[in-house]
Scaffold this motif. Structure first.
Motif, PDB file in Angstrom:
ATOM      1  N   ARG A 120       0.828  -1.205   0.000  1.00  0.00           N
ATOM      2  CA  ARG A 120       0.000   0.000   0.000  1.00  0.00           C
ATOM      3  C   ARG A 120       0.861   1.253   0.000  1.00  0.00           C
ATOM      4  O   ARG A 120       0.573   2.215  -0.710  1.00  0.00           O
ATOM      5  N   ASN A 124       0.670   4.036  -2.831  1.00  0.00           N
ATOM      6  CA  ASN A 124       0.259   5.365  -2.379  1.00  0.00           C
ATOM      7  C   ASN A 124       1.309   6.425  -2.703  1.00  0.00           C
ATOM      8  O   ASN A 124       0.969   7.589  -2.942  1.00  0.00           O
ATOM      9  N   ARG A 128       0.440   9.692  -4.705  1.00  0.00           N
ATOM     10  CA  ARG A 128       0.756  11.001  -4.123  1.00  0.00           C
ATOM     11  C   ARG A 128       1.512  11.872  -5.123  1.00  0.00           C
ATOM     12  O   ARG A 128       1.254  13.077  -5.228  1.00  0.00           O
TER      13      ARG A 128
END
Length: 221
Positions: A120, A124, A128
């Protein structure tokens, strides 16, 4: 060695494409590795040569998809300084990928919370980078604006990411028109030029700030 690596990469990409289709159709939690083995024609033991678990398979799909999306965006934006042009390129890159890779993009949108731990975190990190790039562009377009840049950024992605739910290639306008329409709606607004918007339209609606979907007092009232 190069040929061996190329064959490995091509086979892995084929597995990821097929797995994305199955996850999109059945959902990550309902799909099984046996489903993927049947669809790919690769044995269970053969599949585990490419990944160690179903979660790692989901990670590889998401990591590859976001990686491709980002690398192409960075290539398109390289040397482009004008923020409106940068935003147009970002939206076009995003929408073209969503239309051309519906299953993969459905998996990105629906299964974002299925990854855990390092998987994750790594996905992520790429998400981002994408949102920070968009937010920076929007702040350049409206540096002293009264619209929160975070609200603007996720409103834009929400509009684009919903595409897979309604877009039908056989009856909707071509991707070039979709890009143009969405860009114009987001940047210029939906109302015609010089349209008079009444002040009343910007007033908050009456009622509870956080209404419940359940009727207060029970179903008998």
């Amino acid at each position: 060695m190069t040929d061996e690596r190329s064959a490995y990469d091509e086979k892995l990409e084929s597995i990821l494409r097929t797995a994305a289709q199955i996850f999109a159709e059945k959902g990550y939690h309902q799909a099984s590795i046996r489903d993927i083995a049947r669809a790919t024609g690769v044995s269970l033991s053969g599949l585990y040569y490419y990944f160690n678990s179903k979660e790692e398979l989901l990670f590889l799909i998401q990591d590859h998809a976001f990686g491709t999306l980002l690398s192409n965006l960075e290539r398109l934006l390289d040397g482009v300084a004008e923020p409106h042009r940068r935003l147009r390129l970002l939206m076009e890159n995003h929408l073209r990928y969503f239309i051309a890779n519906t299953a993969e993009m459905k998996v990105l949108s629906h299964e974002a919370e299925a990854l855990t731990g390092d998987f994750r975190r790594r996905v992520n990190g790429k998400k981002r980078r994408l949102t920070e790039t968009a937010m920076q562009i929007l702040q350049e377009i409206r540096p002293a604006g009264d619209v929160d840049p975070r609200v603007a950024t996720f409103a834009m992605f929400g509009m684009m990411n919903w595409l897979y739910n309604w877009h039908r290639a056989d009856r909707d306008v071509p991707v070039e028109r979709i890009v143009d329409d969405m860009y114009r709606i987001f940047v210029e607004g939906f109302a015609p030029d010089n349209a008079a918007v009444p002040a009343l339209a910007r007033e908050a609606s009456p009622g509870d700030a956080a209404p419940s979907i359940w009727r207060s007092g029970g179903a008998d009232e």
